[in-house]
Every structure is written in structure tokens, then in C-alpha cells.
Design a protein around this motif. Structure first.
Motif, short mmCIF file in Angstrom:
data_model
loop_
_atom_site.label_atom_id
_atom_site.label_comp_id
_atom_site.label_asym_id
_atom_site.label_seq_id
_atom_site.Cartn_x
_atom_site.Cartn_y
_atom_site.Cartn_z
N UNK A 85 0.84 -1.19 0.00
CA UNK A 85 0.00 0.00 0.00
C UNK A 85 0.87 1.24 0.00
N UNK A 86 0.47 2.22 -0.76
CA UNK A 86 1.21 3.48 -0.84
C UNK A 86 1.08 4.04 -2.24
N UNK A 87 1.58 5.26 -2.42
CA UNK A 87 1.44 5.90 -3.71
C UNK A 87 2.62 6.86 -3.95
N UNK A 88 3.20 6.78 -5.14
CA UNK A 88 4.23 7.72 -5.57
C UNK A 88 3.50 8.84 -6.31
N UNK A 89 3.92 10.07 -6.07
CA UNK A 89 3.25 11.20 -6.74
C UNK A 89 3.43 11.09 -8.25
N UNK A 90 2.33 11.27 -8.95
CA UNK A 90 2.31 11.20 -10.41
C UNK A 90 2.24 12.60 -10.99
N UNK A 91 2.87 12.81 -12.15
CA UNK A 91 2.84 14.09 -12.84
C UNK A 91 2.26 13.87 -14.23
N UNK A 92 1.35 14.76 -14.67
CA UNK A 92 0.79 14.63 -16.01
C UNK A 92 1.85 14.77 -17.09
N UNK A 93 1.75 13.93 -18.12
CA UNK A 93 2.68 13.92 -19.24
C UNK A 93 1.90 14.09 -20.53
N UNK A 94 2.49 14.81 -21.45
CA UNK A 94 1.90 14.98 -22.79
C UNK A 94 3.03 14.78 -23.80
N UNK A 95 2.75 14.04 -24.86
CA UNK A 95 3.72 13.82 -25.93
C UNK A 95 3.16 14.43 -27.20
N UNK A 96 3.95 15.32 -27.81
CA UNK A 96 3.54 15.96 -29.06
C UNK A 96 4.72 15.98 -30.01
N UNK A 97 4.54 15.41 -31.18
CA UNK A 97 5.60 15.41 -32.18
C UNK A 97 6.90 14.79 -31.69
N UNK A 98 6.80 13.82 -30.79
CA UNK A 98 7.99 13.17 -30.26
C UNK A 98 8.61 13.90 -29.08
N UNK A 99 8.08 15.07 -28.71
CA UNK A 99 8.57 15.80 -27.54
C UNK A 99 7.74 15.44 -26.32
#
Length: 105
Positions: A85-99
Motif C-alpha cells: 500500500x502506498x502511492x508515488x506522486x504522479x505528474x501529467x505527461x503529454x507527448x507531441x511530435x515526439x517531444x
């Protein structure tokens, strides 16, 4: 480069398939993970169990296994797989044109 609140951090190809790359920050390093299918996820580079570096873990499917004690962490949510049980903080990710862009807000 910043688009709105998104910050470009690297190219998808800069992250090894089934591997990770560390983004160094004063407030805690982030681990970027790339799956076999080129999906990219970002978690705080700290296992919720004992703070082990998730970036040094093994990526399989959409999970990373902590190198210290074998906890399995879901890349999409940061949640430890049962019975742990537990959770690592997640960060939103976006991929555009390989970036790869992160929302660090």
C-alpha cells in the motif's frame, strides 16, 4: 520551452524503451518511464515504501518494480500493487511530435 503550464523536458527517444530517465529538480527528482508501446509516464523518483529510486527499477508493462524491495508501482497512477500500500506522486505527461512535456504545477 513552455506551452501554457507544460514544460518540454526531452524527446521520447531520449528515454530508453522499458527504461527511465531522471529529471533533476530541487523539490525532488522525477522519473520519466517509457513502456514497450512508447507510452510515457512521470512519477516522483521515490518509492512510497522506503524512498528507493524508482528510476533504477525494472519497467514491465505499465508497472515499475522498485530496485530496493520489489514493490510494484503502477505507472499510470503511482499506486503500489496489492498487497503493498502506498502511492508515488504522479505528474501529467503529454507527448507531441515526439517531444515530452510535463505539467509541473
Amino acid at each position: 520551452m513552455t506551452i501554457d503550464h507544460w514544460t518540454r523536458v526531452c524527446r521520447v527517444d531520449d528515454i530508453p524503451a522499458l527504461g527511465s530517465r531522471v529529471v533533476v529538480r530541487e523539490s525532488g527528482n522525477l522519473a520519466l518511464f517509457r513502456t514497450q508501446d512508447d507510452a510515457v509516464f512521470a512519477l516522483l523518483d521515490r518509492c512510497p515504501h522506503k524512498g528507493g529510486p524508482l528510476s533504477q527499477g525494472i519497467v514491465h508493462g505499465e508497472t515499475v518494480t522498485c530496485p530496493l524491495h520489489g514493490w510494484q508501482i503502477a505507472l499510470d497512477t503511482g499506486t503500489a500493487r496489492a498487497p503493498d500500500e502506498g502511492c508515488a506522486r504522479r505528474f501529467p505527461v503529454r507527448v507531441e511530435g515526439g517531444d515530452v512535456y510535463l505539467d509541473l504545477s
